[in-house]
Design an enzyme around this catalytic site. Structure first.
Site, PDB file in Angstrom:
ATOM      1  N   LYS A  27      16.465 -45.661  19.260  1.00  0.00           N
ATOM      2  CA  LYS A  27      17.625 -45.689  18.358  1.00  0.00           C
ATOM      3  C   LYS A  27      17.594 -46.927  17.458  1.00  0.00           C
ATOM      4  O   LYS A  27      17.950 -46.857  16.284  1.00  0.00           O
ATOM      5  CB  LYS A  27      18.917 -45.613  19.170  1.00  0.00           C
ATOM      6  N   LYS A  51      11.328 -29.223  16.090  1.00  0.00           N
ATOM      7  CA  LYS A  51      12.282 -28.897  17.144  1.00  0.00           C
ATOM      8  C   LYS A  51      13.671 -28.761  16.542  1.00  0.00           C
ATOM      9  O   LYS A  51      14.087 -29.578  15.719  1.00  0.00           O
ATOM     10  CB  LYS A  51      12.280 -29.997  18.212  1.00  0.00           C
ATOM     11  N   LYS A  84      20.303 -31.100  15.411  1.00  0.00           N
ATOM     12  CA  LYS A  84      21.310 -31.420  14.403  1.00  0.00           C
ATOM     13  C   LYS A  84      20.828 -32.534  13.492  1.00  0.00           C
ATOM     14  O   LYS A  84      21.109 -32.529  12.296  1.00  0.00           O
ATOM     15  CB  LYS A  84      22.615 -31.847  15.092  1.00  0.00           C
TER      16      LYS A  84
END
Length: 321
Positions: free
Chosen positions: A111, A190, A193
């Site tokens: 992240k 894949k 969202k």
């Protein structure tokens, strides 16, 4: 055997969620003694900063999971934030959590690499996840491969706490089913969202049609023979269709004279057919919001009763009784 899993309300759920976590949860509710499924809204705060967007996402996850076939009589279904005991247990676990263990967490480093701010919540995410699991004395935790390390951290913290203060927590095991397929998105990556390549579960007919008809394909002409295993339409189709239907589409591609447009129309037809029960149940739940609230409230009451027992044992162990 107690199974526990949670899903973040970080946006609208899609076909990948349905074929992965959601369908798996419905199948497991028939096999386990009890299942604890929760909407991980505390976790979602690390990525969702719009309060109304979070409320909408929580509502959407509740509707989607119930519509997928979750049975409130067989499972304990609740919102994470309706069980505040999880936050105190997070603090108690933090006293045995090495900083170096969190600094090495793959999810945290990933992240940061993608530009996320290095907040305390993001850094201690695995400790809250450990509290989620240990609070309910879970035996089995379905996890994706990207969450496997977090379960390892959970087991480490349980072992450290038990060794230092006495046996309080069960040692949970991970469950990674081999049969859960990776669902390709409309662009071949894949379905996610974050990639904007999803086919929505609760979208309007227009949204669903637009997503399916927009699946990326190559430029092979209709008359050309095509390898079904290399095109996105077939890859998604075979996850929804019967083996016989999938074999028929594959043969049409290999024979030639079968275009992607016709294949997309067939995919849309099967999608609507397979998801029809889901959409019917969702319409009913949407028309009865009080029923959904009651289900979540009942689940939270059951979850809190179990959570208090574990938290009281942990408090006694460290001397806070």
């Amino acid at each position: 055997m107690r199974i526990l899993t949670g899903i973040q309300p970080s946006g609208r759920l899609h076909l990948g969620n349905y074929l992965g976590a959601m369908r798996q949860c419905v199948e497991l509710q028939a096999k386990a003694d009890d299942c604890y499924y929760f909407i991980a809204d505390y976790h979602a705060l690390t990525t969702v900063s719009d309060p109304q967007a979070l409320r909408d996402a929580i509502r959407g996850v509740a509707l989607d999971f119930l519509s997928a076939g979750l049975d409130p009589e067989k499972v304990v279904f609740f919102r994470q934030s309706d069980v505040p005991e999880v936050q105190e247990l997070t603090w108690l676990l933090s006293i045995v959590t090495p900083m170096a263990r969190l600094e090495l967490a793959h999810s945290y480093k990933d992240k940061l690499a993608h530009g996320k701010e290095a907040t305390h919540a993001l850094f201690t995410y695995p400790v809250l996840m450990a509290a989620d699991i240990l609070l309910y004395q879970s035996d089995l935790v379905p996890v994706g491969k990207d969450q496997k390390q977090h379960l390892e951290i959970t087991r480490d913290l349980a072992a450290k706490f038990n060794q230092k203060f006495g046996e309080v927590f069960k040692m949970p095991e991970g469950y990674i089913p081999e049969t859960v397929a990776t669902v390709p998105g409309t662009d071949g990556q894949k379905m996610s969202k974050s990639y904007g390549n999803t086919i929505p579960l609760a979208g309007t007919p227009k949204e669903i049609k637009k997503a399916i008809m927009g699946i990326v394909t190559d430029s092979a002409p209709v008359e050309a023979k095509k390898d079904p295993e290399t095109n996105n339409v077939y890859k998604i189709y075979k996850l929804l269709a019967t083996p016989e239907q999938a074999a028929e589409m594959a043969e049409r591609f290999r024979a030639g004279g079968y275009g992607y447009g016709d294949a997309k129309k067939e995919l849309l037809r099967v999608y609507e057919e397979v998801l029809a029960p889901f959409r019917e149940r969702r319409a009913r739940y949407e028309a009865h919001p009080d029923e959904v609230r009651d289900i979540l409230a009942s689940g939270a009451a059951k979850a809190r009763a179990e959570a208090r027992r574990t938290l009281e044992a942990a408090r006694r162990a460290v001397g806070l009784d």
